[in-house]
Design an enzyme around this catalytic site. Structure first.
Site, mmCIF file in Angstrom:
data_model
loop_
_atom_site.group_PDB
_atom_site.id
_atom_site.type_symbol
_atom_site.label_atom_id
_atom_site.label_comp_id
_atom_site.label_asym_id
_atom_site.label_seq_id
_atom_site.Cartn_x
_atom_site.Cartn_y
_atom_site.Cartn_z
ATOM 1 N N CYS A 102 -10.348 -6.077 1.334
ATOM 2 C CA CYS A 102 -10.367 -4.929 1.560
ATOM 3 C C CYS A 102 -11.785 -4.334 1.353
ATOM 4 O O CYS A 102 -12.127 -3.395 2.161
ATOM 5 C CB CYS A 102 -9.295 -4.000 0.751
ATOM 6 S SG CYS A 102 -7.737 -4.980 0.554
ATOM 7 N N ASN B 185 -5.853 -9.422 -7.767
ATOM 8 C CA ASN B 185 -5.952 -10.129 -6.515
ATOM 9 C C ASN B 185 -7.370 -10.679 -6.448
ATOM 10 O O ASN B 185 -7.654 -11.587 -5.650
ATOM 11 C CB ASN B 185 -5.739 -9.053 -5.387
ATOM 12 C CG ASN B 185 -6.802 -7.847 -5.462
ATOM 13 O OD1 ASN B 185 -6.517 -7.169 -6.510
ATOM 14 N ND2 ASN B 185 -7.145 -7.483 -4.539
ATOM 15 N N GLN C 286 0.142 -9.954 -6.370
ATOM 16 C CA GLN C 286 -0.272 -11.314 -6.492
ATOM 17 C C GLN C 286 0.648 -12.122 -7.563
ATOM 18 O O GLN C 286 0.799 -13.330 -7.280
ATOM 19 C CB GLN C 286 -1.621 -11.186 -7.037
ATOM 20 C CG GLN C 286 -2.637 -10.473 -6.106
ATOM 21 C CD GLN C 286 -2.674 -11.631 -4.803
ATOM 22 O OE1 GLN C 286 -2.453 -12.603 -4.708
ATOM 23 N NE2 GLN C 286 -3.208 -10.877 -3.513
ATOM 24 N N THR D 230 0.823 -1.200 0.111
ATOM 25 C CA THR D 230 0.030 -0.100 0.045
ATOM 26 C C THR D 230 0.818 1.034 0.205
ATOM 27 O O THR D 230 0.730 2.392 -0.926
ATOM 28 C CB THR D 230 -0.963 0.052 1.214
ATOM 29 O OG1 THR D 230 -1.607 -1.142 1.174
ATOM 30 C CG2 THR D 230 -1.780 1.344 1.121
ATOM 31 N N SER E 33 4.916 -7.548 -2.136
ATOM 32 C CA SER E 33 4.743 -7.491 -0.693
ATOM 33 C C SER E 33 5.201 -8.682 -0.072
ATOM 34 O O SER E 33 4.689 -9.815 -0.784
ATOM 35 C CB SER E 33 3.068 -7.175 -0.363
ATOM 36 O OG SER E 33 2.902 -7.086 1.245
HETATM 37 C C1 LIG Z 1 -2.661 -7.081 -0.966
HETATM 38 C C2 LIG Z 1 -2.292 -6.361 -2.155
HETATM 39 C C3 LIG Z 1 -2.018 -5.026 -1.884
HETATM 40 C C4 LIG Z 1 -1.520 -4.312 -0.636
HETATM 41 O O1 LIG Z 1 -0.531 -4.755 -0.044
HETATM 42 P P1 LIG Z 1 -0.048 -4.574 1.467
HETATM 43 O O2 LIG Z 1 1.404 -5.162 1.849
HETATM 44 O O3 LIG Z 1 -1.072 -5.293 2.448
HETATM 45 O O4 LIG Z 1 -0.296 -3.193 1.630
HETATM 46 C C5 LIG Z 1 -1.781 -4.211 -2.927
HETATM 47 N N1 LIG Z 1 -2.181 -4.736 -4.191
HETATM 48 C C6 LIG Z 1 -2.468 -5.923 -4.513
HETATM 49 C C7 LIG Z 1 -2.750 -6.427 -5.809
HETATM 50 C C8 LIG Z 1 -2.547 -6.889 -3.432
HETATM 51 O O5 LIG Z 1 -3.283 -8.108 -3.379
#
Ligand SMILES: *Cc1c(COP(=O)(O)O)cnc(C)c1O
Length: 389
Positions: A324, A151, A179, A72, A199
């Site tokens: 989310c 996602n 993802q 994020t 992430s």
């Molecule tokens: C989970 C996700 C995020 C956010 O990642 P965080 O590290 O939890 O903030 C952003 N983009 C996609 C496509 C995600 O699946």
């Protein structure tokens, strides 16, 4: 009751090997990498070794990787930081209709600051068209930010072609690869990517740590100002245990990727075949151009929320839409972008598999879901005159 986790796209458990790699950095190796003494240098060594592991994984140079606190944050940094750094050049940014909320909301915020946002549509499978992108790029376009793999539905975009379109027009290209990173091969050079977000907690690493790839020479205004860590782009004392864990998660993902993908592909095929036998069930997203672990369905006359709650009573953790947005009860913007009706988008169920998913769990879901669907349809307010038989 046995518990089954089918929500790996929301987050994943930390791999025991990752925990083992992290542990010393909480205790005896606790130093601050900015310190000049031995404790600091030991931590710095671990930090830079981790950076190399992740850079190598996507074909980047070591200095092109910065660590952040979440994807994020990485996505916010790209949109807001590039907008700020390039505001004299132009004020037009292109995203898609199927971005993660952190890209959508950052773009919306920039819109309020006077930036112009184009949101590219997708086809019924969730695919973007590189021609649409070419046509949308204008003289004052400063950034294109498009998600690599969804996602919600798992659809994989033709990132190489999208990147080529940007490069040809001289526009920076960012992709949210949260993802896809660690799941399918990524090479930032071959795929024409200028910036990329990933992430740790989506690939069996700890939460609260992520990275951002920024191609050499790209100027970006930091979100956080302070001690100048991460080449001045992300001040804060480095989360060394988290970063070491992230790198270990990447090392494992790289080693096992091919075999694990085939395994997840086979499990997903079995799942899809089993669930589509239920009358009035449909697969969302592209049947082939998708991640092997994300499967999204919708069921006529049923609300996804009820489905998730009934499954939870059977010990199965799944999701509707994205984790989310499930609190807002708004239908998923991704499913709406595919052209689903409001009611159809509300009936969605995401089954996302991962490292510890087993065939017996798929069999169990295939066994219990038809009855749940039937029971919910009996009480469905959507079902008026229609009958299947
Ligand atoms: C989970 C996700 C995020 C956010 O990642 P965080 O590290 O939890 O903030 C952003 N983009 C996609 C496509 C995600 O699946």
């Amino acid at each position: 009751m046995k518990k089954i986790y089918f929500d790996y796209a929301a987050t994943s458990p930390v791999d025991p090997r990752v925990i083992k790699a992290m542990l010393p950095y909480f205790s005896e190796k606790f130093g601050n990498p900015m310190s000049l003494h031995g404790f600091g240098q030991e931590a710095k060594l671990a930090l830079e070794k981790s950076r190399k592991e992740i850079a190598d994984f996507i074909g980047a140079e070591i200095k092109e990787i910065i660590f952040t606190g979440s994807a994020t944050e990485s996505n916010n940094s790209v949109l807001k930081g590039l907008a700020q750094a390039n505001k004299e050049k132009g004020r037009h940014i292109i995203i898609s209709q199927i971005e993660h909320p952190c890209v959508r909301e950052s773009a919306k915020w920039l819109e309020k600051q006077g930036y112009q946002i184009t949101r590219l549509p997708v086809d019924k499978y969730g695919l973007l068209n590189p021609r649409d992108l070419e046509n949308a790029i204008k003289k004052d376009t400063i950034l294109v930010s498009l998600i690599h793999a969804s996602n919600e539905i798992g659809t994989i975009q033709p990132v190489k072609e999208l990147g080529a379109a940007c490069r040809q027009k001289g526009v920076l290209f960012h992709t949210d690869a949260v993802q896809s990173f660690g799941k399918i091969p990524i090479d930032v050079n071959k795929m024409n990517i200028d910036l990329l977000s990933a992430s740790s907690h989506k690939i069996y690493g700890p939460k609260g740590v992520a990275c951002l790839y920024i191609r050499k020479g790209i100027k970006i205004e930091p979100l956080l100002h302070g001690g100048g860590q991460e080449s001045g782009l992300r001040s804060s004392t480095s989360n060394v245990p988290g970063i070491v864990g992230f790198a270990e998660a990447v090392r494992i993902a790289k080693k096992d990727m091919k075999k694990e993908n085939l395994r997840l592909f086979r499990l997903s095929q079995k799942l899809i075949k089993g669930l589509l036998k239920i009358e009035g069930s449909h697969l969302n997203g592209h049947p082939q151009k998708k991640l092997p672990n994300i499967n999204n369905f919708w069921f006529d006359f049923i609300e996804g929320e009820s489905l998730v709650m009934q499954l939870d009573l059977e010990g199965i953790a799944a999701s509707t839409g994205s984790a989310c947005s499930s609190v807002t009860l708004e239908p998923s913007h991704v499913l709406m972008a595919l052209g689903l009706k409001h009611q159809e988008a509300h009936g969605s169920l995401r089954i996302s598999l991962g490292r510890w998913s087993k065939e017996s769990e798929i069999n169990y879901l295939i066994r219990v879901l038809p009855q749940i669907v039937e029971n919910l349809r009996k009480i469905s307010p959507f079902k008026t005159s229609f009958k299947f038989d």
